[in-house]
Scaffold this active site. Structure first.
Site, PDB file in Angstrom:
ATOM      1  CB  CYS A 176      -0.996   0.003   1.401  1.00 40.21           C
ATOM      2  SG  CYS A 176      -0.343  -0.131   2.553  1.00 40.21           S
ATOM      3  CB  CYS A 230       7.253   0.211   4.674  1.00 38.44           C
ATOM      4  SG  CYS A 230       5.761  -0.620   5.503  1.00 38.44           S
ATOM      5  CB  CYS A 257       2.298  -7.168   3.194  1.00 38.25           C
ATOM      6  SG  CYS A 257       0.903  -5.778   3.455  1.00 38.25           S
ATOM      7  CB  CYS A 278       0.922  -2.923   9.245  1.00 33.62           C
ATOM      8  SG  CYS A 278      -0.274  -2.870   8.250  1.00 33.62           S
ATOM      9  CG  HIS A 290       2.108  -7.038  28.358  1.00 29.71           C
ATOM     10  ND1 HIS A 290       0.902  -6.482  29.178  1.00 29.71           N
ATOM     11  CD2 HIS A 290       2.272  -8.440  29.640  1.00 29.71           C
ATOM     12  CE1 HIS A 290       0.768  -7.514  29.887  1.00 29.71           C
ATOM     13  NE2 HIS A 290       1.057  -7.777  30.453  1.00 29.71           N
ATOM     14  CB  CYS A 306       1.586  -2.140  28.268  1.00 31.20           C
ATOM     15  SG  CYS A 306       0.538  -1.418  28.029  1.00 31.20           S
ATOM     16  CB  CYS A 322      -5.283  -3.331  31.419  1.00 27.67           C
ATOM     17  SG  CYS A 322      -5.259  -4.567  30.305  1.00 27.67           S
ATOM     18  CB  CYS A 341      -4.846  -5.131  24.043  1.00 27.84           C
ATOM     19  SG  CYS A 341      -3.170  -4.553  23.899  1.00 27.84           S
ATOM     20  CB  CYS A 368       4.930   1.108  18.990  1.00 28.03           C
ATOM     21  SG  CYS A 368       4.853  -1.091  17.985  1.00 28.03           S
ATOM     22  CB  CYS A 406      -1.899   1.985  19.177  1.00 26.82           C
ATOM     23  SG  CYS A 406      -0.992   1.708  17.440  1.00 26.82           S
ATOM     24  CB  CYS A 431      -1.162  -3.673  20.686  1.00 18.71           C
ATOM     25  SG  CYS A 431      -0.011  -4.358  19.550  1.00 18.71           S
ATOM     26  CB  CYS A 461      -0.167  -4.361  12.988  1.00 16.48           C
ATOM     27  SG  CYS A 461       1.356  -2.855  13.144  1.00 16.48           S
TER      28      CYS A 461
END
Lengths: 304, 504
Positions: free
Chosen positions: A52, A55, A147, A185, A222, A225, A245, A251, A260, A272, A279, A282
């Site tokens: 798509c 990236c 992908c 992703c 996690h 987090c 949570c 999640c 992340c 996110c 989450c 991804c």
């Protein structure tokens, strides 16, 4: 930038070759490519399969180093569908010539429609054939994004094109190459620029069993987090946009390897889970793969 | 005798597009637009949980994921009978608005500008700007080196006429680099309420999952201010500067003259009032938009599913190699007609409705610069001008929406998912009118269809043989040199094609 000696290059290259199961004979070629990278002219060919372009767009969000710094200082991006001024015949001439010359780094974004090669073509050639021919002549392959790394949505259950990840495709083609997977992703820009810079200054980063750099994918979402304390207190969010949570809303942080939750996105603006979104895994190897494994578990916590 | 010229791949767009034109006496006499990729999102969505749709459909496109996410949650809002609270509606607008801005900036500077601007002009730069000096050093060093392709990915390029004015070139090159930062900044704006970009996490039926506080409001405001300054002081002047050098592109790339807009950016809780209103402009006449007039033909597309289906009952059965087909794009038609969608369609519909005074005065002030009426907007340059004008309108309106947010007030209304329901989400992506149609049975997605902006614009011939809008716009394009068909590339790029979207 610290320069590495030829000897150090060779040592790293032997280690790299061993990790890739290539044997020591591949080491000199790998050393040469690492040196090229350190000289700031490492040639890169970036191909898009069933992607798509997310990236690529995410790469443009890199802030330090910036994409302009990477393009003019570290790598020589010989071809990229979204950025290359070369178009049409001139673009394909570059790709064909690069394949002929060899010795470049191949970045692949998007999956490969192995069951329906007509489902992705460029310059009248299937992307499957182009990736196969390029990978054979590349120094190393970087499969960027969900992908390319694991198949992602194009390869999800019931997909009509027989899409597969780049590593699976290369394995099926019998092509063994040093390979790095950068799932997500999209792929976080730091995961790509960090991998390139690591290759440039320090050689191949340490990889896990999926060939993911441990420095980015070594721990679970996690474990790092921002809502971990809520989990420990068993304070669970009952609806989207609530505090607590997010585990009972589906999640996937407990089974997804990525950083992340510490690194954040868009120059440390947000991430996110902090934004109240479970989450969806991804960066996980099973992302989106099963139709009966939904991203959200809305309402389940009330029934229990 | 006609000669066939291929542009495959057409780079600096999103995705895999091949253009074939027939050229006779240096003019395009026929054109074919082929989307060269297919993933099957509509097939993959079937049988999934309906809430998956907004996450999966965002992955249709990494340049405009928010538009798909919002189309999906609008379809779900309708199916579940839920409306977002004010904060939720505003947050959606602010995320979508920010992504419109980043998409339009990337399109003009990073996808199109190098078709007009002479990047090699940097070699003659005499000034002291540190960034430009280092770029000059890099280009000079590259050109002197024995590199296989020096200064890649900016060279090589079509051998053609570029801007010769040194000042315009240098300023545009500087802005090309600044625009990289500006589009990243716009993504940061979107991430404040969206969690991350591309592919936002917070879009959900009933609103958004992110909450509102004063820090986020202040951060959005501060980043937006920088972006607004760039739009006013660089983007709009640069488009006008290119237009002053290439005025002929006000008559090249003339489209079919039929425009469609679904409307976008709700300004009331029921979504009835929108910043850009819906409408269809056919032969200069504004009509009310009727969703029932949309159908998709597949005679020239690699699908064996029936042709002419309405999206609510659409089907997607791939048939690679199908005889007579040449594209993975379907051919959507409105009342049987091909329609152009995008910023130009939105601006023309808004201009002719006359309810948005900002649109009217901005369009008029730009046109005054060229002593022209709105008819010149139907051209390659007109599309760039409309896009720049729209960027300013959206950014200025984002500045007002962000002030309407209420810290602490809810952003989300909870909902129940009925076992059976249908819903449609019709709004606009940066590239034009976007619709998602959802049907739920037994709590699962029974059918999901997307009709996407570039499917309208880059569609192949329909069942009656009528060309798609881009194919039509290519007709009569002058081609000075068949080996360097830059004129055709400029026309196609003015539509801002997004093939991953179009083929999904």
């Amino acid at each position: 930038m610290p320069r590495i000696t030829r000897r150090e290059f060779l040592e790293r290259s032997v280690k790299l070759a061993a990790m890739m199961g290539l044997g020591a004979t591949a080491a000199p070629r790998i050393a040469e490519s690492l040196e090229q990278l350190a000289a700031g002219q490492a040639p890169v060919v970036w191909l898009q399969g069933q992607s798509c372009s997310g990236c690529s767009v995410s790469f443009l969000n890199a802030d330090s180093p910036t994409p302009a710094e990477i393009l003019t200082g570290s790598i020589s991006l010989r071809f990229h569908s979204t950025l290359s001024t070369a178009t049409g015949e001139i673009g394909m001439e570059i790709v064909h010539r690069m394949i002929q010359e060899g010795g470049f780094y191949l970045v692949v974004e998007g999956s490969i429609p192995a069951g329906m090669p007509e489902a992705c073509k460029m310059g009248e050639e299937s992307i499957a054939s182009l990736v196969s021919r390029s990978a054979q002549k590349a120094n190393a392959v970087i499969a960027i994004g969900a992908c390319a790394a694991f198949g992602g949505i194009p390869a999800a259950e019931n997909n009509p094109t027989g899409a597969v990840s780049v590593p699976r495709f290369l394995e099926n083609e019998g092509i063994a190459k040093p390979l790095i997977r950068l799932p997500g992703c999209p792929c976080h820009p730091d995961w790509l620029t960090g991998t390139l810079v690591h290759l440039l200054q320090f050689g191949l980063p340490e990889l896990d069993g999926f060939n993911r750099p441990k420095m980015f994918y070594g721990r679970l979402i996690h474990e790092q987090c921002p809502r971990f304390a809520d989990y420990e207190r068993e304070s669970f969010a009952q609806t989207l946009s609530s505090e607590g949570c997010l585990f009972k809303l589906g999640c996937l942080g407990p089974q997804t390897h990525a950083d992340c939750t510490l690194r954040y996105w868009n120059s440390h603006t947000n991430t996110c889970i902090k934004a109240g979104a479970p989450c969806i895994g991804c960066a996980s190897e099973t992302f989106a793969s099963k139709a009966d494994f939904p991203f959200y578990r809305k309402g389940e916590s009330n029934k229990a | 005798m006609a000669k066939t010229v291929h542009i495959d791949p057409l780079t600096r767009i999103e995705g895999h597009l091949a253009i074939r034109v027939e050229v006779e006496n240096n003019r395009v006499t026929d054109a074919f637009s082929s989307g060269e990729m297919f993933r099957g999102f509509e097939v993959i969505l079937r049988g999934r949980h309906p809430l998956d749709a907004q996450q999966i459909t965002q992955r249709i496109c990494g340049v405009c994921p928010i538009s798909h996410g919002v189309a999906s949650i609008l379809a779900q809002d309708a199916a579940y009978g839920v409306q977002p609270p004010n904060n939720g509606r505003l947050a959606r607008n602010l995320i979508l608005g920010a992504n419109f801005i980043q998409s339009h900036i990337i399109h003009f500077y990073h996808l199109c500008a190098l078709d007009f601007i002479d990047i090699a002009a940097i070699a003659n730069y005499q000034g002291k700007d540190a960034v430009l000096v280092s770029l000059k050093d890099w280009v000079t060093h590259q050109l002197e080196s024995k590199a296989l392709y020096p200064a890649a990915p900016f060279l090589p390029r079509y051998d053609a006429q570029y801007v010769s004015d040194a000042e315009i070139n240098i300023s545009a090159i500087k802005h090309y680099l600044e625009a990289l930062d500006m589009r990243a900044l716009a993504h940061q704006m979107a991430a404040l309420f969206g969690g991350k970009l591309p592919h936002a996490a917070t879009l959900v039926p009933g609103g958004v999952s992110e909450t509102i506080d004063a820090v986020k409001i202040a951060a959005y405001r501060s980043k937006l201010k920088k972006v607004q300054t760039f739009i006013d002081e660089c983007y709009i002047p640069d488009v006008l500067a290119v237009a002053s050098v290439f005025p002929d592109y006000f008559s090249i790339g003339k489209g079919i003259g039929a425009y469609l807009a679904y409307g976008v950016f709700p300004e009331s809780s029921d979504g009835a009032a929108r910043l850009f209103p819906p409408g269809a402009m056919i032969d200069g006449k504004l009509e009310e938009f009727e969703a029932g007039k949309i159908a998709e033909d597949v005679r020239s597309s690699f699908f064996s599913s029936p042709s002419g289906l309405r999206p609510s009952e659409g089907a997607t059965v791939p048939a690679p190699g199908k005889s007579g087909a040449y594209s993975w794009l379907k051919a959507p038609r409105y009342g049987g007609r091909p329609m152009e969608v995008g910023p130009l369609a939105r601006i023309l519909v808004a201009y002719h409705r006359g309810t948005n005074t900002a649109v009217k005065s901005l369009v008029d002030s730009v046109l005054t610069r060229f002593y022209s009426g709105p008819e010149v907007l139907n051209s390659a340059l007109g599309r760039h001008a409309a896009r720049a004008i729209e960027t300013k309108i959206v950014a200025d309106r984002c500045a007002e929406w962000v002030e309407q947010l209420k810290p602490g007030a809810p952003t989300y209304h909870d909902f129940e998912i009925p076992p059976s329901a249908t819903g449609a989400g019709l709004h606009e992506a940066p590239r034009g009118a976007l619709g998602h149609w959802l049907e739920i049975r037994d709590g699962r997605i029974a059918n999901y269809q997307c009709v996407v902006p570039t499917t309208w614009n880059c569609s192949p011939r329909d069942d009656r043989g009528a060309r798609g809008p881009v194919e039509e716009a290519l007709l009569n394009t002058p081609i000075a040199d068949e080996k360097n068909p830059i004129e055709a590339a400029r026309v196609v790029r003015s539509f801002d094609p997004c093939i991953a979207c179009a083929v999904h």
